[in-house]
Structure formats: C-alpha cells, structure tokens
Write a protein that holds these residues in place. Structure first.
Motif, mmCIF file in Angstrom:
data_model
loop_
_atom_site.group_PDB
_atom_site.id
_atom_site.type_symbol
_atom_site.label_atom_id
_atom_site.label_comp_id
_atom_site.label_asym_id
_atom_site.label_seq_id
_atom_site.Cartn_x
_atom_site.Cartn_y
_atom_site.Cartn_z
ATOM 1 N N ILE A 77 0.875 -1.402 -0.084
ATOM 2 C CA ILE A 77 0.057 0.148 0.100
ATOM 3 C C ILE A 77 1.308 1.498 -0.147
ATOM 4 C CG2 ILE A 77 -1.766 1.428 1.518
ATOM 5 C CD1 ILE A 77 -2.601 -1.530 2.137
ATOM 6 N N ARG A 78 1.933 1.577 0.622
ATOM 7 C CA ARG A 78 2.770 1.994 0.712
ATOM 8 C C ARG A 78 4.148 2.474 2.012
ATOM 9 N NH1 ARG A 78 -1.808 3.797 4.305
ATOM 10 N NH2 ARG A 78 -3.000 4.455 1.989
ATOM 11 N N GLU A 79 4.979 3.473 1.782
ATOM 12 C CA GLU A 79 6.207 2.887 2.843
ATOM 13 C C GLU A 79 6.700 3.826 3.554
ATOM 14 O OE1 GLU A 79 9.002 -0.265 0.222
ATOM 15 O OE2 GLU A 79 9.630 2.662 -0.813
ATOM 16 N N VAL A 80 7.452 4.084 4.180
ATOM 17 C CA VAL A 80 8.294 5.526 4.535
ATOM 18 C C VAL A 80 9.333 4.415 4.636
ATOM 19 C CG1 VAL A 80 7.583 4.762 6.908
ATOM 20 C CG2 VAL A 80 8.393 7.216 5.889
ATOM 21 N N THR A 81 10.808 5.848 5.070
ATOM 22 C CA THR A 81 11.975 5.474 4.791
ATOM 23 C C THR A 81 12.071 5.673 6.678
ATOM 24 O OG1 THR A 81 13.273 5.242 3.012
ATOM 25 C CG2 THR A 81 14.297 5.926 4.696
ATOM 26 N N LEU A 82 12.878 4.504 7.232
ATOM 27 C CA LEU A 82 13.262 5.479 8.837
ATOM 28 C C LEU A 82 14.689 6.335 9.161
ATOM 29 C CD1 LEU A 82 11.592 1.912 10.052
ATOM 30 C CD2 LEU A 82 10.899 4.124 9.834
ATOM 31 N N PRO A 83 14.641 6.678 9.942
ATOM 32 C CA PRO A 83 15.988 7.758 10.006
ATOM 33 C C PRO A 83 16.605 7.104 11.011
ATOM 34 C CG PRO A 83 14.288 8.233 11.671
ATOM 35 C CD PRO A 83 13.841 7.157 10.658
ATOM 36 N N PHE A 84 15.820 5.657 11.766
ATOM 37 C CA PHE A 84 17.072 4.490 12.419
ATOM 38 C C PHE A 84 16.673 3.422 12.268
ATOM 39 C CE2 PHE A 84 16.714 9.256 14.702
ATOM 40 C CZ PHE A 84 17.517 8.833 15.444
ATOM 41 N N HIS A 85 17.483 2.515 12.013
ATOM 42 C CA HIS A 85 17.254 1.167 12.134
ATOM 43 C C HIS A 85 16.973 0.148 13.022
ATOM 44 C CE1 HIS A 85 19.914 -1.349 14.484
ATOM 45 N NE2 HIS A 85 21.091 0.130 14.593
ATOM 46 N N HIS A 86 16.719 0.975 14.161
ATOM 47 C CA HIS A 86 16.163 0.136 15.789
ATOM 48 C C HIS A 86 14.760 -0.190 15.587
ATOM 49 C CE1 HIS A 86 18.742 3.730 16.792
ATOM 50 N NE2 HIS A 86 17.871 3.437 17.471
ATOM 51 N N SER A 87 13.716 1.246 14.830
ATOM 52 C CA SER A 87 13.121 2.174 15.304
ATOM 53 C C SER A 87 11.571 0.597 15.259
ATOM 54 C CB SER A 87 12.352 2.936 14.023
ATOM 55 O OG SER A 87 13.214 4.051 13.785
ATOM 56 N N LEU A 88 11.039 0.658 16.620
ATOM 57 C CA LEU A 88 9.825 -0.370 16.283
ATOM 58 C C LEU A 88 9.002 0.006 16.515
ATOM 59 C CD1 LEU A 88 11.679 -2.679 19.465
ATOM 60 C CD2 LEU A 88 11.001 -2.427 16.675
ATOM 61 N N PHE A 89 7.772 -0.827 16.222
ATOM 62 C CA PHE A 89 6.038 -0.337 16.447
ATOM 63 C C PHE A 89 5.005 -0.799 17.054
ATOM 64 C CE2 PHE A 89 6.807 -2.416 12.624
ATOM 65 C CZ PHE A 89 5.720 -3.287 12.698
ATOM 66 N N ALA A 90 3.443 -0.253 17.064
ATOM 67 C CA ALA A 90 2.500 -0.876 17.420
ATOM 68 C C ALA A 90 1.466 -0.014 16.749
ATOM 69 C CB ALA A 90 2.749 -1.106 19.093
ATOM 70 N N PHE A 91 0.277 -1.472 16.595
ATOM 71 C CA PHE A 91 -1.269 -0.687 16.460
ATOM 72 C C PHE A 91 -1.445 -0.476 17.581
ATOM 73 C CE2 PHE A 91 0.420 -3.085 11.845
ATOM 74 C CZ PHE A 91 -0.473 -2.079 11.210
ATOM 75 N N ASP A 92 -2.020 1.093 17.087
ATOM 76 C CA ASP A 92 -3.400 1.131 18.338
ATOM 77 C C ASP A 92 -4.737 0.249 18.276
ATOM 78 O OD1 ASP A 92 -4.924 2.919 19.885
ATOM 79 O OD2 ASP A 92 -4.148 4.801 19.643
ATOM 80 N N LEU A 104 15.962 -1.075 24.187
ATOM 81 C CA LEU A 104 14.832 -1.703 23.195
ATOM 82 C C LEU A 104 14.213 -3.161 23.038
ATOM 83 C CD1 LEU A 104 12.093 -0.148 23.751
ATOM 84 C CD2 LEU A 104 12.255 0.918 21.108
ATOM 85 N N LYS A 105 13.343 -3.256 23.347
ATOM 86 C CA LYS A 105 12.901 -4.684 23.060
ATOM 87 C C LYS A 105 11.321 -4.713 22.558
ATOM 88 C CE LYS A 105 16.198 -7.533 24.405
ATOM 89 N NZ LYS A 105 17.756 -7.708 23.726
ATOM 90 N N ASP A 106 10.778 -4.437 22.751
ATOM 91 C CA ASP A 106 9.975 -3.761 22.551
ATOM 92 C C ASP A 106 8.687 -2.926 23.147
ATOM 93 O OD1 ASP A 106 7.122 -4.922 20.781
ATOM 94 O OD2 ASP A 106 7.178 -6.869 21.629
ATOM 95 N N ILE A 107 7.596 -2.073 21.954
ATOM 96 C CA ILE A 107 6.822 -1.024 22.444
ATOM 97 C C ILE A 107 5.413 -2.127 22.043
ATOM 98 C CG2 ILE A 107 7.758 0.542 21.994
ATOM 99 C CD1 ILE A 107 6.220 1.453 20.149
ATOM 100 N N PHE A 108 4.868 -1.763 22.974
ATOM 101 C CA PHE A 108 2.722 -2.017 22.438
ATOM 102 C C PHE A 108 2.049 -1.504 23.800
ATOM 103 C CE2 PHE A 108 5.255 -5.287 25.650
ATOM 104 C CZ PHE A 108 4.514 -5.131 26.862
ATOM 105 N N PHE A 109 0.800 -1.768 22.961
ATOM 106 C CA PHE A 109 -0.739 -0.698 24.080
ATOM 107 C C PHE A 109 -1.448 -1.627 24.412
ATOM 108 C CE2 PHE A 109 -0.015 2.039 19.980
ATOM 109 C CZ PHE A 109 -0.268 2.970 20.087
ATOM 110 N N ALA A 110 -2.058 -1.135 25.680
ATOM 111 C CA ALA A 110 -2.535 -2.116 26.625
ATOM 112 C C ALA A 110 -3.932 -2.367 25.817
ATOM 113 C CB ALA A 110 -3.632 -0.968 27.617
ATOM 114 N N LYS A 111 -4.515 -2.981 25.811
ATOM 115 C CA LYS A 111 -5.958 -4.232 26.115
ATOM 116 C C LYS A 111 -6.769 -2.747 24.940
ATOM 117 C CE LYS A 111 -6.489 -8.508 26.884
ATOM 118 N NZ LYS A 111 -7.022 -9.582 28.351
#
Length: 418
Positions: free
Chosen positions: A210-225, A274-281
């Motif tokens: 669908i789409r992409e974006v270049t990251l400034p740092f290789h260790h960036s992590l993400f989580a869906f809200d 940093l190992k992980d990020i995530f949202f509460a339920k």
C-alpha cells in the motif's frame, strides 16, 4: 517505582479462593501502579492466575529468540514443538538449518501447499493475529512473505517483492487489530546506506504493497493502536534526529501526531536496549520494554546463575499524548540478547486493568510473579467494560451473554466498535 515495593510481602499460603477475595478488595481501594498480589510461578500455574483474572499461565520459555522463538511468537506459549521427521520434503535443505518454528509450519500446517511450490521454505514466524499467521519465506535466496489461515489450515499466498535473503533479526512485523493489513520493517535495498530500513504496509487480502516510508534509525519499533483499527501506530525513533523518542503516527500519510522526545531516562539512545513496544488492551496506554544488554550473551551461564541479572524497565506512556506516566523496574536471570521475550514481557488480565511480571530477587534463585494495578482511563464506556469483565472469571462466558453482537465485540476489545 518498581518491584522493590514487594519486599516483606508474602502471599505464599493463599489459595485461589483467597486470591479472588483479596484482589477484589485491593483493586477497589488501591491506587494505580500499586502492587496487588505476589506468588510463585508454581502457584500461578495452579490457580492464582485464574483467580486474579488472567488467562495466560506460561510465563517462561527456554527457547532462543530467532532460532526457536520470534519476538511475537513463542514455541512454549503457542504450543509449537520440534517435529522430528524421518525424511525431508525439501531434499535441497540440510536438516541442521531447520528451526523448531520452521519445522512446525513447514511440515504440520502447510505441507501440501509449500511442497507444491518448489524451493520455498519457512524461515520464521514474522507475526500473527487470531488465526492469521505471516511467515518469513525464502525462495532461491530471496525473502518473501506468506499468509496462512490456521482456522481453515490454508496457505493463502505470497506477497512482498523478491529481495535478497534477510536474516530473521532484520525483520519485524505486526498485523493490524482488524486483520486487514500487515506492517513490516525491512532493510531497504534502494538506499546506498546499508543501515537504512523502511516500514512497508501491505494489504493482506490483496497481498499488495500500500505504502512505505524510510526510517532514520534501523532500530525503530512500532505497534498498532487497537482503538483505530489500522490507521494509527506508535513508533520509536521515527523522527530524524530523535533517537530516544516515541511518536504517534498516521499510517495513511506517515504524519506525526504527538512525540515524546525522551523515552528512556537512563540512556541517550534506545539501541540496543529497547526490546518491544505495545498498547494496553483498551489502547489508552503504551508500554516500552527496556532490557540492559550487560556484557553480551550469557546463555551458558544462566542455568547455573553464574551471572548478574539483567535490569528490565517497563516504561508506561499516555497513548493520546505520549506523556511518560510511570516506570517499573525489576531483575531477571536471563540472557538479554537471545532469551525468548516471554521471559521479560508483562501480560495483562482479561479486563486489561492489571499487569503481571516475572522477576527475581538478587539474593534468591526463585522466580515469582507480581501483579500491578493499572490506571483506569478513557471514557465512561471503557470504565464500564472493565467492571463488567471483572465480574466474569472465564472470558469465554462473554460470547454467551444475551447482548448485541457489537457490544460483545466491544467487551472483547475488538476495534470495530471504536
């Protein structure tokens, strides 16, 4: 601020019935972040988890991350075992290169589909959501991704450009809460910079980028809200020059809504802690897990405890403002580099208002659990959901309640109601 609050507290003689009464009493009177309960791992498995409102009882795993487990898939928690077959369906591939996860999916779930596609093999489980699993596949030394529906046991197809073969450590993926898209962090082959990475957003139904974006740092992590289906994520080090930041990002435009420039107070960079990020339920809190790397790998020493425990920090943020709210610190006798994340990641109760962690006291060799009360935030509707779920000891009962489907979906933290 941390697990040191537990010293002097002993719930060792409590039975499950006493735990239920104690939790109900303390949960009403205690302030947010208060320690509600503590028990041994054996007591947790023998009834304390259920009595405290938790469904998960597997709190430790001997698997090695990226070999036996992945950051989002544990061989112990998901029940994956090492299958010893007398013959290989893929004669070109040497047996000693198989991992436990690869063997399981390659031989147990999708043997017919993968065997009909020559030279395809499973390298790892990238991510999963409910019955959908995304696999890291390799064919002719090129990385692609495959989708499996475990409910129907069908291989749905392959997606992603045919790139060079990437190691499992270089990839990170997550399926959106509504199951429609998959976001993958992957090394960029377009850039001259060998350390450049991109976020790629794929439609799972059409298996198209669908789409992409270049990251400034290789260790960036993400989580869906979970409140916004697939339209919003939390991402670390997403902005250029902000190596210690947490941002809320719109996936339709990659625009940044909010940013906290200081995630970790103890380090200038999130890498490699940093190992992980995530949202509460319910989506109102964001958790970032920081683990001290120490002197490197200590897999050989961890069984005999001939090592110093690693420091684990759970940073909690407001999911609407990214403001830092709290930090819980504790120790674990694990390898900070190769240990399965199950050994240090917290879990949440069925109602989402309690968090459990496994920790070690430095003076003893025993693992034990602690349960903390989380702040009840959000709308009155969300607060009512928490109270309703606290009344039912078994989450399966929610499905049988005489309520409209949309309300049942809301009680199950499904994003369609948000």
């Amino acid at each position: 601020m941390g697990a040191e609050e537990s010293k002097g507290i002993n719930y060792g003689l409590m039975g499950p019935t006493t735990v239920v009464a104690n939790m109900n009493r303390q949960a009403q009177a205690a302030r947010p972040w208060s320690l509600l309960h503590m028990c041994s791992v054996d007591q947790w498995k023998s009834g304390h988890a259920e009595a405290a409102g938790f469904s998960e009882t597997t709190m430790s795993c001997n698997g090695v991350v990226f070999k036996d487990c992945s950051p989002t898939f544990c061989i112990s928690r998901q029940g994956i075992i090492n299958l010893n077959k007398s013959h290989s369906l893929f004669s070109f591939r040497r047996r000693n290169k198989f991992t436990k996860m690869a063997e399981h999916f390659e031989y147990n779930h999708i043997p017919a589909q993968l065997s009909s596609i020559q030279n395809f093999h499973v390298k790892s489980v990238l991510c999963y959501h409910e019955s959908t699993v995304v696999l890291h596949l390799v064919r002719n030394m090129m990385t692609q991704f495959g989708v499996i529906d475990l409910e129907t046991n069908k291989f749905l197809g392959v997606f992603g450009k045919k790139n060079v073969e990437f190691v499992n450590e270089a990839l990170r993926g997550e399926i959106s809460p509504d199951g429609t898209v998959c976001l993958i962090k992957i090394p960029s082959i377009k850039s001259d910079n060998n350390s450049a990475f991109v976020f790629q957003l794929f439609c799972l139904k059409k298996r198209e980028l669908i789409r992409e974006v270049t990251l400034p740092f290789h260790h960036s992590l993400f989580a869906f809200d979970p409140r916004f289906s697939s339209s919003r994520i939390a991402a670390t080090s997403f902005l250029r020059g902000e190596d210690n930041s947490l941002s809320l990002v719109q996936t339709d435009s990659w625009s940044v809504l909010r940013t906290n420039p200081r995630v970790d107070d103890m380090h200038s960079s999130l890498n490699p802690h940093l190992k992980d990020i995530f949202f509460a339920k319910d989506g109102y809190l964001i958790f970032a897990i920081m683990v001290s790397s120490g002197a490197g790998c200590c897999c050989r020493e961890k069984r005999a405890r001939r090592m110093q425990p690693v420091d684990v920090c759970v940073y909690i943020f407001n999911a609407d403002t990214t403001q830092t709210l709290h930090c819980i610190q504790y120790n674990r006798f694990i390898c900070a580099i190769h240990s399965c994340p199950v050994n240090y990641l917290p879990i949440f109760s069925n109602c989402g208002s309690r968090m459990a962690i496994v920790l070690n006291d430095k003076e003893t060799q025993y693992d034990h659990l602690q349960i903390y009360k989380l702040p009840t935030t959000g709308s009155l509707q969300n607060r009512c959901r928490i109270r309703i779920l606290q009344q039912f000891q078994y989450p399966d009962i929610i499905q049988r309640l005489p309520l409209p489907n949309r309300l049942i979906q809301y009680l199950q933290f499904q994003p369609e109601f948000a």
